[in-house]
Design an enzyme around this catalytic site. Structure first.
Site, PDB file in Angstrom:
ATOM      1  N   THR A 124       0.820  -1.216   0.000  1.00 48.51           N
ATOM      2  CA  THR A 124       0.000   0.000   0.000  1.00 48.51           C
ATOM      3  C   THR A 124       0.851   1.261   0.000  1.00 48.51           C
ATOM      4  O   THR A 124       0.466   2.276  -0.580  1.00 48.51           O
ATOM      5  CB  THR A 124      -0.939  -0.008   1.217  1.00 48.51           C
ATOM      6  OG1 THR A 124      -1.837  -1.115   1.109  1.00 48.51           O
ATOM      7  CG2 THR A 124      -1.751   1.269   1.308  1.00 48.51           C
ATOM      8  N   SER A 178       1.431  -7.155  -0.879  1.00 46.99           N
ATOM      9  CA  SER A 178       2.089  -8.179  -0.072  1.00 46.99           C
ATOM     10  C   SER A 178       1.270  -9.456   0.025  1.00 46.99           C
ATOM     11  O   SER A 178       1.775 -10.494   0.437  1.00 46.99           O
ATOM     12  CB  SER A 178       2.408  -7.655   1.335  1.00 46.99           C
ATOM     13  OG  SER A 178       1.237  -7.503   2.102  1.00 46.99           O
ATOM     14  N   THR A 193       1.387  -4.314   4.352  1.00 45.45           N
ATOM     15  CA  THR A 193       1.164  -4.691   5.744  1.00 45.45           C
ATOM     16  C   THR A 193       0.487  -6.042   5.914  1.00 45.45           C
ATOM     17  O   THR A 193       0.548  -6.618   6.999  1.00 45.45           O
ATOM     18  CB  THR A 193       0.320  -3.616   6.463  1.00 45.45           C
ATOM     19  OG1 THR A 193      -0.945  -3.486   5.807  1.00 45.45           O
ATOM     20  CG2 THR A 193       1.036  -2.284   6.478  1.00 45.45           C
ATOM     21  N   ASP A 194      -0.183  -6.568   4.881  1.00 44.60           N
ATOM     22  CA  ASP A 194      -0.940  -7.807   5.065  1.00 44.60           C
ATOM     23  C   ASP A 194      -0.061  -8.988   5.447  1.00 44.60           C
ATOM     24  O   ASP A 194      -0.471  -9.841   6.242  1.00 44.60           O
ATOM     25  CB  ASP A 194      -1.739  -8.137   3.799  1.00 44.60           C
ATOM     26  CG  ASP A 194      -3.005  -7.300   3.676  1.00 44.60           C
ATOM     27  OD1 ASP A 194      -3.329  -6.580   4.634  1.00 44.60           O
ATOM     28  OD2 ASP A 194      -3.667  -7.379   2.616  1.00 44.60           O
TER      29      ASP A 194
END
Length: 342
Positions: free
Chosen positions: A29, A73, A106-107
């Site tokens: 992101t 990610s 971030t995932d």
């Protein structure tokens, strides 16, 4: 006065060059913008674009950029972890490099951080950073997180701390960091253990050190296949059997509570262990260790007696990563358990 008696003016002192850090860009992101035609955020920014948006970073460190991927990610996988490991390893091996910053979605950020923490052998800082909001949003959190990552990267106290996660002015250790909110900028927490430190306006402050660290060398070749299977009310155990049939060398069971399953899942686990598949018991509960406390069929005590390994306080996805690395070599349940206990 003789000429030789005249004092010579001292040459002006030259400022020392700023430390050199490498930014390895992998996407996420933090590197996305809204695409009106596609109706959402998509990869759009390079690592150079990220640096250009944060000119204050140039007053903290000299930055060189390596563009490795530009992917969400969610598309990260073991093959890309290995590619990233090689890139980080190469950078850290250079004497002039102070540390490495990795921009990442971030995932799966916590999984990548844990993989690198287990496999890298360097005292230099490695800092993973991302954003919860994309670059088209007015309160984009990427620039602050990048600047903080650079400040951590050059901080002397960041050495020997392992791989770090830097988000929202907070510093978390790779083993404990987990994403706890889908959207808030303060998404990453360390459960029972709390932050390692914070990035304040005037300095980087570490309040504790991560003591539960271990090193598992990365060997040549593909990482063994390990699947995660959830336990839930009424689970049949067929997903464990399917994982074994598809060639998994290990299965992590996301069990309940202390590490318990029902009778159907218990039978499938025993079958898997009898076929030489390593089975590790984790839990869907966010905090606390799994322990062999119950003796009913499928209780932790019976699972341990059947040869299952307990993941301590590792989440299922982090237990999977450690198991994948350990299964690069032949490992007995006793040896596996000793590694999960560290």
């Amino acid at each position: 006065m003789h000429a030789q008696d005249c004092p010579l003016s001292a040459p002006p002192s030259m400022p020392l060059p700023l430390p050199l850090c490498q930014l390895i860009a992998t996407g996420g992101t933090i590197a996305m913008k809204l695409d009106p035609e596609r109706g959402g955020a998509v990869p759009a920014l390079s690592g150079e674009d990220l640096l250009a948006a944060v000119p204050a970073m140039s007053r903290v460190a000299r930055l060189e950029v390596r563009e490795l991927f530009n992917i969400p990610s969610d598309h990260m996988d073991p093959g890309r972890w290995v590619q990233l490991w090689h890139a980080v390893h190469e950078a850290l091996a250079r004497p002039e490099i102070t540390g490495v910053i990795i921009s990442h979605g971030t995932d799966t950020l916590e999984e990548t951080a844990w993989f690198l923490d287990l496999t890298l052998a360097s005292d230099k800082p490695v800092v993973l950073v991302g954003a919860q909001r994309n670059a088209s949003v007015p309160d984009f959190d990427g620039p602050r997180n990048l600047l903080n990552a650079a400040r951590i990267c050059v901080a002397p106290q960041a050495r020997r701390q392992g791989v770090l996660v830097a988000m929202n002015n907070q510093i978390n250790a790779a083993r404990e960091a987990t994403k706890t909110h889908t959207a808030d900028v303060e998404a990453f927490k360390s459960g029972d253990f709390g932050l390692l430190g914070v990035v304040d306006a005037d300095r980087v402050v570490f309040s504790r050190q991560p003591t539960r660290r271990q090193h598992v060398p990365l060997r040549a070749g593909d990482l063994p296949r390990v699947e995660i299977v959830p336990m839930f009310a009424g689970a049949s155990g067929d997903l464990v059997r399917a994982a074994v049939a598809l060639g998994a060398r290990g299965v992590v069971v996301q069990a309940l509570g202390f590490g318990n399953v029902n009778a159907g899942m218990f039978e499938a686990i025993r079958e898997a262990i009898a076929r030489g598949v390593a089975v590790v018991i984790s839990t869907r509960v966010p905090n606390g260790r799994v322990q062999p406390a119950y003796a009913f069929d499928g209780g932790g005590h019976t699972l341990k007696a059947a040869g299952a390994v307990f993941a301590d306080n590792l989440s299922p996805h982090k237990a999977r990563i450690l198991l994948m690395l350990l299964l690069q070599g032949a490992r007995t349940p006793h040896r596996l358990q000793s590694m999960f206990d560290q």
